[in-house]
Design a protein around this motif. Structure first.
Motif: not given
Lengths: 479, 507
Positions: A384, A386-387, A391-392, A395-396, A463, A466, B75, B141
């Motif tokens: 998880g 980034p980039p 990660f996204w 995050l979500s 990434g 997204p 988002f 990020v």
């Protein structure tokens, strides 16, 4: 009843896939071993053909067929497209591995395609029986695939274990279905939902049914405490089969959870939320902590899968549109990254050498900087960081959990993902900081190398951008 | 001349794409091609970054060179760049130091030089992006992405204990930052946006501010690093290759300080006020206690690493002393607070140059002797007079000799601390003594005296490449020390605006 009332046309992708699989079954018998590539090509053609059919039939509308037992909606379309694409990649990755081990046989593709058919049925089920039918078609194919390498004792053991535990899980699921049927008087998901909304009082029988359903589903998904089969099966099965089991069926598993818990039993959200919280926290904890102790890469990825399942459950239990779409985003992303991880193992494996121990990755950067970089992307994505797209996904899910004011659950999630970072970093450490033990050149076919690079770059590109996939996941839930 | 270009995007993506090109160039022919490309890309980025300075409007505190595009619509995360007087100098510092690092690694790096150069270029782009991002997730990020090249740099080109050091570095920073992420998501649901500027104006209750402040403190205190979460830094510095140490000390630590200015202070002013004693306590401990720790080090790199922690204590002290200055009835206006924050900023930039120079000086010795132990040296001045001149000059700057940049920032912060509390100022001023003690004692043992052993006797003085990097840094240290006015002018409006903002309670 006429054919029109069956509305058979929306099931064309499934019908095509079934016909092609049967054709493959017949053709394969007449092929010599030197012509086996034809089976592979037919299998790929079937997958791509059904993918195209799904694509062409996408209407953005919900449609039912076969007396309301089969449903096609945007959710089903997208999940099926991903299932076909992911399995097509699995087949690309598998070819060299199977040839090296003299198990390059048509049955692998036949079973794989039947499994895909089962998954598509699960995704499209609007009836408990369709769902069960799809699940069993998938499971039976997978039992056979795990034992596919007849010479291997560990494979046989894994298959046995998988079969017995899978059968118990199926039994649990069936029992849950029968209880729900007894209370609501229907097995049709739409009918169950409308019947449950009318129930104002808490029904202890219903809770029982719900528990059995969740236990059955958790077994199939591999959530703690129903995860015992996962590491052994991942480890024991031939790596090609592991990459199959670890990727696409999870997407289908997600679909049936949506169908059963959200669409059929959405009104019991308060009840199943609590159960999912327990499953999610346990999965995150057990998956991430036990993964640290693994020396076998396949087992490590198995525990990593368990922890990802925990994250997916976090998204689901939020019970909001944002939660479901975040879980869907997560599962799609997960299937791509885990496929890549196993793809690297398959890439490094060769005749007589499985390359499944962590130490086999040592010094990969010196042997092949490009594929070391790909594995780096997969690992950071799973961690998880980034980039990458992982990660996204995190995050979500986290934001969906925070949105429903369950901040503590988000904190538990990040706490265990910090622990998770350690074992992903260890893989990168082995590849980049250690001297190689293995020095054999990587001599896979260009097709596999291109597909694997494509897989890695997708993770990176998703990434960086997204938004589109997220919006797509968001658009399929009507809640 | 570049005024209407998307300057910040260019600054971010030129080095990142340049890094990929350098990777592709590979190590053929001693990697001459890759090295030249790296030099071209880093120099181009530096020249571009100078046009930030020439095109900058000193009179406003508003964000400049703003670029705004929607990025992740689900988002409402945006591709949002912009700089003010606080971030702009740090971007130029980043671009400058990267050029130095590329030159410094020219002949020294023997294994996979193209990957080494590429990692630094990519990191440069990510760091510039961190300084210019105005969207919280966009910031995050890059903040996290930055860890990846550094992890690789320490792990691949580091010393014998590099694996331990780099994993410790990564996990420490990661732990700090995930809680910041949670805080950001929480604020997103309060304000409906990830825009940092909107978060500045978001009303938050004391309770919310308290927890958000702690989450940010975890992220930034690890990065600065502040006592007691500093322990990753000496390990990372000792094991990192020279270039890695330089970037770590000169830029990465500044990102922590920058985070306090951009996030903690304006988003949670009341919690910052309430907990300022905590940060001041941690800062003063760093200044005094870590100074003593530096005194007893046998390893030169460790000594400079501890000295970095001690100097960064001034930054956090300057940033958080403002509340105490206000509480003191003798200071009715902002002057004292402005002095403190500007002192902290100058200290950041100055420490960027000086720590880079100190680590490069150790690198020069290490490349020749392969030892960082002070006891292995002695009398280096006899064999390397030119180098010793530079080294002593930088040591003096590290001590804070007037005329060098090290003096300006520390002096301003101490002066401001006097307006808050005499004893804070006293403790902070102790560093002038302790710092002199550990730095000059090291200088004495390493550079002066008789030639200690035959290895030292065989040393060669600086080559042209090393003279070049040392002179560039020496010039920077001198200019900033003698004439800091341009830097102060650039940040003045932004600092004023920041202080006006945090003077108003959000409750």
């Amino acid at each position: 009843m006429t054919l029109d009332a069956l509305n058979i046309s929306i099931a064309w992708p499934e019908i095509f896939l079934l016909s092609m699989t049967c054709l493959l079954l017949v053709v394969d018998v007449f092929l010599k071993q030197s012509q086996r590539n034809a089976s592979y090509l037919i299998a790929q053609f079937s997958l791509i053909g059904s993918l195209v059919l799904i694509w062409m039939n996408m209407s953005g509308q919900r449609a039912e067929a076969f007396n309301g037992t089969f449903v096609v909606d945007p959710l089903a379309d997208i999940l099926k497209i991903f299932i076909c694409a992911v399995v097509a990649l699995v087949f690309v990755y598998s070819r060299d591995y199977l040839k090296d081990r003299n198990i390059f046989k048509g049955e692998f593709y036949v079973l794989g395609l039947f499994g895909v058919l089962g998954m598509m049925l699960m995704v499209s089920s609007n009836h408990m029986l369709t769902l069960y039918l799809g699940l069993e078609l998938l499971s039976l194919s997978m039992y056979a695939m795990v034992a596919f390498n007849r010479e291997s004792g560990t494979s046989a053991e894994a298959a046995m274990k998988y079969f017995i535990l899978g059968a118990i899980a199926s039994g649990m699921l069936l029992y849950g279905i029968s209880i729900v049927y007894g209370i609501t008087g229907s097995m049709n998901i739409t009918d169950i939902a409308s019947s449950l909304i009318k129930q104002t009082e808490m029904n202890i029988g219903l809770i029982f049914g719900l528990v059995f359903l969740i236990v059955g589903l958790s077994f199939k998904l591999g959530a703690v405490p129903f995860h015992m089969w996962v590491p052994d099966v991942y480890h024991g099965a031939p790596t090609t089969v592991t990459s199959y089991i670890a990727s696409a069926p999870k997407i289908a598993g997600f679909a049936i959870i949506i169908r059963v818990l959200v669409e059929a039993m959405g009104s019991l959200h308060n009840e199943w939320q609590g159960m999912l919280i327990i499953l999610a926290v346990l999965s995150l904890a057990v998956g991430n902590i036990i993964a640290i102790a693994q020396t076998n890469l396949k087992r490590m990825l198995a525990y990593s899968t368990i922890s990802h399942v925990g994250f997916i459950l976090l998204g689901l239990l939020a019970g909001t549109k944002a939660g479901y779409s975040s879980a869907m985003f997560y599962i799609l992303v997960y299937s791509l990254m885990t496929l890549g991880g196993f793809g690297i193992i398959l890439l490094l494996a060769r005749a007589g050498f499985e390359s499944e121990e962590l130490s086999d990755l040592k010094g990969l950067n010196q042997r092949s900087p490009w594929f070391a970089f790909m594995m780096l992307i997969f690992m950071f994505s799973m961690a998880g960081v980034p980039p990458t797209v992982g990660f996204w996904a995190k995050l979500s899910v986290l934001s969906a959990v925070i949105e429903i004011d369950m901040l503590w659950l988000a904190l538990v999630g990040v706490f265990f993902s910090i622990i998770g970072v350690y074992y992903y970093l260890r893989v990168i450490k082995l590849m980049y900081f250690d001297e190689p033990i293995e020095t054999a050149a990587i001599d896979n076919t260009p097709g596999m190398q291109i597909a694997l690079s494509f897989n890695g770059l997708i993770i990176l590109l998703l990434g960086v951008y997204p938004g589109a996939l997220m919006a797509l996941c968001f658009s399929v839930f009507a809640v | 001349m570049f005024a209407d270009w998307p300057l910040l995007s260019l600054l971010v993506w030129t080095p990142i794409l340049g890094g990929l090109v350098v990777l592709l160039a590979g190590d053929h022919g001693g990697a001459q091609g890759a090295k030249r490309l790296a030099l071209i890309f880093s120099t181009a980025t530096f020249i571009l970054s100078l046009s930030l300075f020439t095109g900058f409007d000193n009179s406003t505190s508003a964000m400049q060179f703003v670029e705004f595009y929607p990025w992740v619509s689900s988002f409402s995360i945006n591709y949002h760049f912009g700089v003010d007087g606080i971030s702009m100098p740090l971007i130029i510092l980043t671009a400058f130091i990267t050029v130095i690092v590329v030159i410094a690694g020219w002949d020294v790096i023997k294994t996979k030089p193209s990957q080494y150069m590429a990692a630094f270029l990519i990191m440069e782009g990510l760091m510039i992006a961190v300084f210019s991002a105005l969207d919280a997730i966009f910031f995050y990020v890059f903040w996290e992405g930055m860890l990846i090249p550094m992890f690789i740099i320490i792990g691949v080109w580091g010393g014998p204990n590099r694996v331990y050091a780099t994993i410790k570095f990564f996990i420490y920073t990661f732990i700090g930052s995930v809680f910041m992420l949670i805080a950001m998501i929480y604020m997103y649901y309060q304000s409906g946006s990830f825009s940092i500027l909107e978060m500045h104006n978001l009303k938050l209750s004391m309770d919310e501010q308290f927890w958000i402040f702690l989450a940010f403190l975890m992220a930034f205190a690890v990065k600065v690093p502040m006592w007691p979460v500093h322990t990753w830094l000496p390990d990372a510095h000792v094991e990192a290759p020279t270039g890695g140490s330089v970037i770590l000390a000169a830029i990465m630590l500044k990102i922590g300080g920058y985070g306090f200015i951009r996030f903690s202070l304006p988003i949670t002013p009341d919690a910052s006020h309430m907990l300022d004693w905590l940060v001041i306590l941690m800062s003063l401990t760093a200044v005094v206690y870590i100074g003593f720790v530096a005194l007893v080090q046998n390893d030169m790199k460790k000594l400079v690493a501890y000295s970095s922690i001690s100097h960064m204590g001034f930054v956090t002290l300057g940033l958080f002393i403002v509340f105490m200055i206000w509480e003191n009835p003798a200071n009715s206006n902002l002057t004292g607070a402005v002095l403190a924050v500007e002192g902290a900023m100058i200290q950041m930039v100055s420490h960027g140059f000086i720590s880079a120079a100190m680590f490069l000086a150790i690198g020069v010795l290490y490349d020749r002797m392969h030892s960082r132990n002070i006891s292995d040296y002695g009398g280096v001045v006899n064999t390397m007079p030119v180098f010793t001149a530079f080294a002593v000059f930088f040591a003096m700057a590290n001590v804070g000799l007037p005329g060098t940049s090290g003096f300006v920032g520390e002096f301003m912060v101490i002066l401001a601390a006097f307006k808050a509390n005499f004893w804070f100022a006293f403790l902070a001023a102790l560093t002038l003594i302790i710092g002199a003690a550990y730095t000059l004692w090291m200088v004495k043992r390493v550079y002066f005296g008789d030639v200690a052993n035959e290895n030292v006797a065989k040393l060669n003085d600086l080559n042209a490449r090393e003279v070049l990097i040392m002179s560039l840094l020496a010039i920077a240290v001198l200019i900033l020390g003698l004439w800091p006015a341009p830097l102060i002018d650039v940040m003045h409006a932004s600092v004023n605006n920041l202080l006006h903002h945090i003077a108003v309670s959000k409750l």
